[in-house]
Design an enzyme around this catalytic site. Structure first.
Site, PDB file in Angstrom:
ATOM      1  N   SER A  73      42.664  37.060  42.872  1.00 11.01           N
ATOM      2  CA  SER A  73      42.033  38.043  42.123  1.00 11.01           C
ATOM      3  C   SER A  73      42.589  37.824  40.662  1.00 11.01           C
ATOM      4  O   SER A  73      42.766  36.325  40.376  1.00 11.01           O
ATOM      5  CB  SER A  73      42.499  39.447  42.369  1.00 11.01           C
ATOM      6  OG  SER A  73      42.065  40.505  41.646  1.00 11.01           O
ATOM      7  N   HIS A  81      37.823  38.268  43.889  1.00 16.12           N
ATOM      8  CA  HIS A  81      37.333  39.447  42.941  1.00 16.12           C
ATOM      9  C   HIS A  81      36.658  39.142  42.094  1.00 16.12           C
ATOM     10  O   HIS A  81      37.112  38.217  41.108  1.00 16.12           O
ATOM     11  CB  HIS A  81      38.691  40.418  42.693  1.00 16.12           C
ATOM     12  CG  HIS A  81      39.374  40.777  43.988  1.00 16.12           C
ATOM     13  ND1 HIS A  81      40.651  41.342  43.928  1.00 16.12           N
ATOM     14  CD2 HIS A  81      38.741  40.713  45.183  1.00 16.12           C
ATOM     15  CE1 HIS A  81      40.932  41.796  45.104  1.00 16.12           C
ATOM     16  NE2 HIS A  81      40.196  41.534  46.101  1.00 16.12           N
ATOM     17  N   ASP A 126      44.944  44.186  47.687  1.00 18.45           N
ATOM     18  CA  ASP A 126      43.921  43.681  48.793  1.00 18.45           C
ATOM     19  C   ASP A 126      44.667  42.485  49.404  1.00 18.45           C
ATOM     20  O   ASP A 126      45.341  41.654  48.549  1.00 18.45           O
ATOM     21  CB  ASP A 126      42.648  43.357  47.923  1.00 18.45           C
ATOM     22  CG  ASP A 126      41.668  42.976  48.935  1.00 18.45           C
ATOM     23  OD1 ASP A 126      41.749  43.295  50.067  1.00 18.45           O
ATOM     24  OD2 ASP A 126      40.725  42.133  48.485  1.00 18.45           O
TER      25      ASP A 126
END
Ligand SMILES: C[S@@+](CC[C@H](N)C(=O)[O-])C[C@H]1O[C@@H](n2cnc3c(N)ncnc32)[C@H](O)[C@@H]1O
Lengths: 191, 277
Positions: A14, A41, A135
């Site tokens: 991310s 992401h 996540d």
């Protein structure tokens, strides 16, 4: 040492992970010795050249976004398309999914890691990089629980520590490595 | 927060549940893609507090109202207005001008969810001056989705994103002129909805019901296995006028289906196909 053979390396990242993803890809000599799946992401509904950007300068392979139902090939690198989750069927074909975001993210790293764990079990390596969300922690746990290898970027080297730290808190069986060490590890994989 | 992760349903248990739903309620999920169906079933269990597949089966067998909830939770109903602006831009610039030559235009949205996609299409048609002579058929498997769609209601908090999408798609009007904001909802003006017919249609069981110049079936085929994908795309082929258009989701492809030779990929980047003569 016991020699293991791995079929897939899944990389989740991310915020702050792009340079590390690039470093890992650049360190892999083509042709690849396993399937690579990259979950990042990213923004939705904007034109994206991410796969092309990731491919610049790679030797012997490129990164592409797969279509639904596409068979995942050995020795190929895939980027999960924007605004979809990517699941994998038992026959190793792609199953895209447009369900609710997980941890505010679609694609979600957890979703793909958990699918990788189910399908590839002990033949999977999952790598979790820098990020400002949690996540990927459950997914990394699932990969390890199913006999695969879980690697977390050393938070001290990560631009955003939340994501790697969440995984380390979730499981104490993940290998914590600096980017250079992860690259070196991948070079020995299936060697 | 739902905790993801623990495998709670085996493939055998999944098949038993599929059989139960088919036998008792007539919905056939036998040819749905296993990976997403399994994830969905686990989610249904978590949300309904069923700890084991056995408990889920018990509920399904004994409680009709539970099934109504279950059906809604099992299918993925997520949607957006002007999702994938590049797709709508292509429609605007290259497809609608072709459709303009028909006296009456018929468009089918298969798997319309709560209507956001067909509302977007109606706005495009309006801006192209074609809405008055277009009939839009929007169908879905899930009756709750259709009820919602008929009301023309879209959550207001999404409108900022949708306005952005609309502008990206080449829309030049004031997007807020298409709806009225009321409390937490945006209601799409009636004039943009009056040519839309919402109806139940199951791509796994139902037949051809009309002929269309354009069929949109986006992000529905991803939930089907190859057999069911083939059934659906054959139905689309048989429902299209000669040289009619078929639009799929941005990562869906006819390449893995039996009808690939019947279509030409006219705008491949946004997955718009055209049926050959
Ligand atoms: C993810 S939504 C797609 C919505 C919209 N087309 C979009 O792309 O934004 C999938 C829809 O397909 C519907 N669906 C699933 N199975 C179906 C079937 N067998 N026949 C018709 N619709 C179905 C679901 O009820 C849901 O509304």
């Amino acid at each position: 040492m016991k020699k293991r053979s791995f079929e897939v390396v899944a990389i989740g990242g991310s915020a702050g992970s792009m340079p590390v993803v690039r470093e890992l890809l650049e360190s892999m000599p083509g042709p690849l010795r396993f399937t690579v799946i990259i979950i990042l992401h990213r923004l939705k509904n904007v034109h994206s050249e991410m796969a092309r950007l990731l491919s610049v300068g790679l030797k012997g392979f490129r990164v592409r976004e797969p279509d639904d139902k596409e068979p995942l090939k050995e020795r190929s690198a895939y980027l999960v398309p924007q605004n979809y989750h990517l699941l994998i069927e038992a026959d190793k074909t792609v199953c895209l999914d447009y369900s609710e975001p997980v941890h505010h993210s679609r694609p979600s790293i957890d979703v793909t890691f958990e699918s990788v764990a189910r399908v590839y079990a002990g033949r999977a390596v999952a790598i979790l990089l820098s990020g400002a969300s949690r996540d990927g922690a459950d997914g990394l746990f699932a990969v390890i629980a199913n006999g695969g290898v879980g690697i977390v970027q050393d938070p001290a080297t990560a631009e955003y520590q939340t994501m790697p730290q969440a995984a380390i808190t979730r499981t104490d069986r993940a290998l914590v490595m600096k980017p250079g060490e992860i690259a070196a590890y991948l070079q020995t994989l299936n060697g | 927060m739902i905790s993801e992760g623990k495998e709670q349903i085996t493939m055998e248990e999944l098949e038993e549940i599929v059989l139960l739903i088919r036998g008792q309620y007539g919905y056939d999920f036998g040819d749905y893609a296993r990976a997403s169906l399994q994830r969905r079933l686990v989610r249904c269990m978590q949300q309904s507090g069923c700890r084991t597949p056995y408990e889920l089966k018990y509920q399904l067998t004994n409680d009709k109202r539970f099934f109504a909830w279950f059906l809604e939770a099992l299918t993925v109903n997520v949607t957006e207005m002007f999702r994938d602006p590049a797709f709508y831009r292509e429609l605007r610039n290259n497809v609608l001008p072709k459709l303009a030559s028909y006296p009456i235009i018929k468009i089918w949205h298969a798997g319309c969810a709560t209507g956001e996609e067909v509302f977007s299409m109606a706005i495009l048609l309006h801006e192209a001056g074609l809405l008055e002579r277009t009939r839009l058929y929007a169908t879905d498997l899930n009756p709750a989705n259709l009820d919602r769609a008929r009301q023309g209601i879209v959550p207001l908090q999404q409108m900022k994103d949708y306005t952005f999408n609309y502008i990206q798609s080449g829309g030049g009007n004031d997007f807020s002129s298409y709806y009225t904001a009321r409390y937490e909802n945006a209601i799409i003006h009636k004039e943009y909805r009056k040519n839309i017919v919402f109806a139940m249609h199951n791509l796994a069981a139902d037949q051809v019901f009309n002929e269309f110049q354009l069929i949109c079936c986006r992000n529905v085929l991803i939930y089907f296995n190859r057999d069911l994908q083939n059934r659906a795309v054959t139905l689309f082929r048989d429902s299209l006028a000669p040289l009619g258009y078929l639009a799929l989701g941005m990562k869906e492809s006819l390449l893995f289906t039996d009808v690939r030779d019947h279509f030409e990929a006219v705008h491949p980047a946004v997955r718009i196909y055209r049926s050959k003569m």
